[in-house]
Structures are given as structure tokens and as C-alpha cells.
Design a protein around this motif. Structure first.
Motif, PDB file in Angstrom:
ATOM      1  N   LYS A  47       0.758  -1.138  -0.083  1.00  0.00           N
ATOM      2  CA  LYS A  47      -0.020  -0.062  -0.049  1.00  0.00           C
ATOM      3  C   LYS A  47       0.876   1.265   0.096  1.00  0.00           C
ATOM      4  N   GLY A  48       0.689   2.108  -0.813  1.00  0.00           N
ATOM      5  CA  GLY A  48       1.307   3.342  -0.975  1.00  0.00           C
ATOM      6  C   GLY A  48       2.912   3.033  -1.226  1.00  0.00           C
ATOM      7  N   GLY A  49       3.371   1.905  -1.844  1.00  0.00           N
ATOM      8  CA  GLY A  49       4.856   1.711  -1.896  1.00  0.00           C
ATOM      9  C   GLY A  49       5.391   1.151  -0.945  1.00  0.00           C
ATOM     10  N   LYS A  50       4.521   0.727   0.142  1.00  0.00           N
ATOM     11  CA  LYS A  50       4.998  -0.014   1.388  1.00  0.00           C
ATOM     12  C   LYS A  50       4.448  -1.470   1.554  1.00  0.00           C
ATOM     13  N   VAL A  51       5.020  -2.265   2.318  1.00  0.00           N
ATOM     14  CA  VAL A  51       4.744  -3.615   2.544  1.00  0.00           C
ATOM     15  C   VAL A  51       4.160  -3.882   3.709  1.00  0.00           C
ATOM     16  N   LEU A  52       3.198  -4.687   4.012  1.00  0.00           N
ATOM     17  CA  LEU A  52       2.620  -4.979   5.531  1.00  0.00           C
ATOM     18  C   LEU A  52       3.468  -6.262   5.921  1.00  0.00           C
ATOM     19  N   LEU A  53       4.006  -5.613   7.253  1.00  0.00           N
ATOM     20  CA  LEU A  53       4.860  -6.532   7.919  1.00  0.00           C
ATOM     21  C   LEU A  53       4.417  -6.797   9.349  1.00  0.00           C
ATOM     22  N   VAL A  54       4.834  -7.912   9.702  1.00  0.00           N
ATOM     23  CA  VAL A  54       4.428  -8.149  11.397  1.00  0.00           C
ATOM     24  C   VAL A  54       5.615  -8.683  11.937  1.00  0.00           C
ATOM     25  N   TRP A  65      10.788  -9.970  11.462  1.00  0.00           N
ATOM     26  CA  TRP A  65       9.706  -9.420  10.995  1.00  0.00           C
ATOM     27  C   TRP A  65       9.262 -10.288   9.778  1.00  0.00           C
ATOM     28  N   THR A  66       8.071 -10.703   9.555  1.00  0.00           N
ATOM     29  CA  THR A  66       7.658 -11.513   8.333  1.00  0.00           C
ATOM     30  C   THR A  66       6.422 -10.884   7.792  1.00  0.00           C
ATOM     31  N   ASN A  67       6.056 -11.351   6.803  1.00  0.00           N
ATOM     32  CA  ASN A  67       4.801 -10.937   6.101  1.00  0.00           C
ATOM     33  C   ASN A  67       3.724 -11.877   6.936  1.00  0.00           C
ATOM     34  N   PRO A  68       2.307 -11.186   7.148  1.00  0.00           N
ATOM     35  CA  PRO A  68       1.477 -11.973   7.711  1.00  0.00           C
ATOM     36  C   PRO A  68       1.221 -13.299   7.163  1.00  0.00           C
ATOM     37  N   GLY A  69       0.631 -14.186   7.813  1.00  0.00           N
ATOM     38  CA  GLY A  69       0.078 -15.639   7.314  1.00  0.00           C
ATOM     39  C   GLY A  69      -0.106 -16.416   8.561  1.00  0.00           C
ATOM     40  N   LEU A  77     -11.462 -22.678   2.583  1.00  0.00           N
ATOM     41  CA  LEU A  77     -10.737 -22.509   1.274  1.00  0.00           C
ATOM     42  C   LEU A  77      -9.333 -21.474   1.784  1.00  0.00           C
ATOM     43  N   ILE A  78      -8.504 -21.762   1.098  1.00  0.00           N
ATOM     44  CA  ILE A  78      -7.261 -21.237   1.239  1.00  0.00           C
ATOM     45  C   ILE A  78      -7.274 -19.742   1.150  1.00  0.00           C
ATOM     46  N   HIS A  79      -7.936 -19.408   0.004  1.00  0.00           N
ATOM     47  CA  HIS A  79      -7.982 -17.856  -0.150  1.00  0.00           C
ATOM     48  C   HIS A  79      -8.732 -17.071   0.901  1.00  0.00           C
ATOM     49  N   ASP A  80      -9.561 -17.816   1.685  1.00  0.00           N
ATOM     50  CA  ASP A  80     -10.358 -17.359   2.745  1.00  0.00           C
ATOM     51  C   ASP A  80      -9.407 -17.439   3.979  1.00  0.00           C
ATOM     52  N   THR A  81      -8.579 -18.173   4.297  1.00  0.00           N
ATOM     53  CA  THR A  81      -7.633 -18.306   5.423  1.00  0.00           C
ATOM     54  C   THR A  81      -6.853 -17.130   5.288  1.00  0.00           C
ATOM     55  N   ILE A  82      -5.930 -16.793   4.153  1.00  0.00           N
ATOM     56  CA  ILE A  82      -5.081 -15.546   4.087  1.00  0.00           C
ATOM     57  C   ILE A  82      -5.918 -14.350   4.643  1.00  0.00           C
ATOM     58  N   CYS A  83      -7.212 -14.192   3.927  1.00  0.00           N
ATOM     59  CA  CYS A  83      -7.898 -12.760   4.485  1.00  0.00           C
ATOM     60  C   CYS A  83      -8.230 -13.100   5.972  1.00  0.00           C
ATOM     61  N   ARG A  84      -8.412 -14.064   6.561  1.00  0.00           N
ATOM     62  CA  ARG A  84      -8.802 -14.159   7.976  1.00  0.00           C
ATOM     63  C   ARG A  84      -7.361 -13.801   8.742  1.00  0.00           C
ATOM     64  N   GLU A  85      -6.307 -14.665   8.286  1.00  0.00           N
ATOM     65  CA  GLU A  85      -4.982 -14.387   8.882  1.00  0.00           C
ATOM     66  C   GLU A  85      -4.570 -12.958   8.895  1.00  0.00           C
ATOM     67  N   VAL A  86      -4.793 -12.291   7.818  1.00  0.00           N
ATOM     68  CA  VAL A  86      -4.261 -10.916   7.676  1.00  0.00           C
ATOM     69  C   VAL A  86      -5.351  -9.940   8.763  1.00  0.00           C
ATOM     70  N   LEU A  87      -6.485 -10.265   8.673  1.00  0.00           N
ATOM     71  CA  LEU A  87      -7.248  -9.610   9.544  1.00  0.00           C
ATOM     72  C   LEU A  87      -7.053  -9.870  10.962  1.00  0.00           C
ATOM     73  N   GLU A  88      -6.729 -10.975  11.439  1.00  0.00           N
ATOM     74  CA  GLU A  88      -6.433 -11.338  12.782  1.00  0.00           C
ATOM     75  C   GLU A  88      -5.379 -10.859  13.087  1.00  0.00           C
ATOM     76  N   GLU A  89      -4.225 -10.901  12.651  1.00  0.00           N
ATOM     77  CA  GLU A  89      -2.824 -10.595  13.046  1.00  0.00           C
ATOM     78  C   GLU A  89      -2.540  -9.145  12.925  1.00  0.00           C
ATOM     79  N   THR A  90      -3.132  -8.211  11.921  1.00  0.00           N
ATOM     80  CA  THR A  90      -3.137  -6.872  11.892  1.00  0.00           C
ATOM     81  C   THR A  90      -4.340  -6.024  11.985  1.00  0.00           C
ATOM     82  N   GLY A  91      -5.394  -6.553  11.908  1.00  0.00           N
ATOM     83  CA  GLY A  91      -6.658  -5.547  11.704  1.00  0.00           C
ATOM     84  C   GLY A  91      -6.884  -4.960  10.621  1.00  0.00           C
ATOM     85  N   VAL A  92      -6.068  -5.480   9.385  1.00  0.00           N
ATOM     86  CA  VAL A  92      -6.270  -4.727   8.137  1.00  0.00           C
ATOM     87  C   VAL A  92      -7.195  -5.857   7.339  1.00  0.00           C
TER      88      VAL A  92
END
Length: 185
Positions: A47-54, A65-69, A77-92
Motif C-alpha cells: 500500500k503506497g509503496g510500502k509492504v505490510l509486515l508483522v 519481521w515477516t509477512n502476515p500468514g 478455502l485457502i484464499h479465505d484463510t489468508i484474508c482471515r489471517e491478515v485481519l486477525e494478525e493486523t486488523g487490516v
């Protein structure tokens, strides 16, 4: 750890040739233990040239520091999993754009990791306080001074320098396959 008892009926398993490969198979029913596998997913969200990290708050990798996952759930479904994981770990809140990378790591528990390019929807990064203790969007320059996991660096590079659009979800397959997650080039 090796399976010793049938997950279907509880009877003992024995080593048997199944299609030319030695596998643990049930002595009482048709169950075959095909192996131990885990499937991980990760997000590359820019987003805006910056990468979301946790920053990991637990081992393995505490303080790195890693990417959320995370790991998929049996009935998700796998693509539902990654949406959930990002939301759980970062609120995004984010949605899948494409599959950008895959890691295959055969070992005692064979691990497959699927990295998704994500599209930002809403929310400001905040750590969950359990799995991660910090979260934010960071530029490549900022990451140089951070302890970023090597695999995460590779994923970011793969996403930024890919030669194709990756695999995208087939939202209108030629046949109806309810419950399937289908991705194509």
C-alpha cells in the motif's frame, strides 16, 4: 512421529505396498495414511509503496519481521484463510488478487506455503498482541534496518519482480464446482 492406528476405525496400521510406495495402511478397513502435510499461507500486501509486515511475538522466529500468514483450517478455502489471517494478525482487511509464489519443503511434515498478493481494503495495522507484537507498512529502505526473515525478503522480491500476473481466482469456471477454490493463469 508416525501414525500407528487407523484414523477411521482405530485398528492397528501396518506397513504395506500401496501403488509401489510403502505406506501405513489399516489392518481392518481401507484407510491408508498418505503422509503428514501442512499448508501455510502468506500475504504480500503493498500500500503506497510500502509492504505490510508483522513482528513475531512467539517462537519460532520471535522478534523477526515477516509477512502476515498462518496455516489453513481443514474446512476453509485457502484464499479465505489468508484474508482471515491478515485481519486477525493486523486488523487490516484485504482481499486476494493473485497467487505470487509457492514454497515446497519436503521433510517429516511436508510443508507447502502459498503466497498471495493482497489488495488493501481498510484498517490500520495493529498487532494482535499474541502472535505478533508489532505491525505496519514499511518501505524497502526501512526494511534494510529491520530484522526481516530471509524467506519474507524472497517473497517480496518475487512479488515485485514477477514476470506474469500470477494465478488468479477463477470466479466463473466453465463447470460448477461448489466448495472448490480454483485459480488459473
Amino acid at each position: 512421529m508416525e501414525a500407528k492406528f487407523c484414523l477411521s476405525c482405530g485398528a492397528a496400521l501396518e506397513l504395506r505396498d500401496v501403488d509401489g510406495t510403502p505406506r501405513m495402511a489399516c489392518t481392518a478397513c481401507s484407510f491408508v495414511h498418505w503422509g503428514n502435510y501442512s499448508i501455510g499461507v502468506g500475504a504480500i500486501l503493498i500500500k503506497g509503496g510500502k509492504v505490510l509486515l508483522v513482528r513475531r511475538a512467539q517462537e519460532p522466529g520471535k522478534g523477526v519481521w515477516t509477512n502476515p500468514g498462518g496455516y489453513i483450517e481443514q474446512t476453509e478455502l485457502i484464499h479465505d484463510t489468508i484474508c482471515r489471517e491478515v485481519l486477525e494478525e493486523t486488523g487490516v482487511k484485504a482481499v486476494v488478487r493473485s497467487v505470487v509464489a509457492l514454497r515446497d519443503q519436503p521433510r517429516a511434515i511436508h510443508n507447502v506455503y502459498i503466497a498471495f498478493e493482497m489488495e488493501y481494503v481498510s484498517g490500520e495495522p495493529r498487532p494482535d498482541g499474541y502472535e505478533v507484537d508489532a505491525a505496519g507498512f514499511y518501505s524497502l529502505e526501512e526494511m534494510e534496518a529491520m530484522k526481516v526473515a530471509g524467506f519474507t525478503k524472497w517473497l517480496i522480491h518475487a512479488a515485485l519482480h514477477r514476470e506474469s500476473g500470477g494465478l488468479v481466482e477463477d470466479k466463473a469456471p466453465i463447470v460448477t464446482l461448489d466448495g472448490y477454490g480454483l485459480f488459473k493463469a
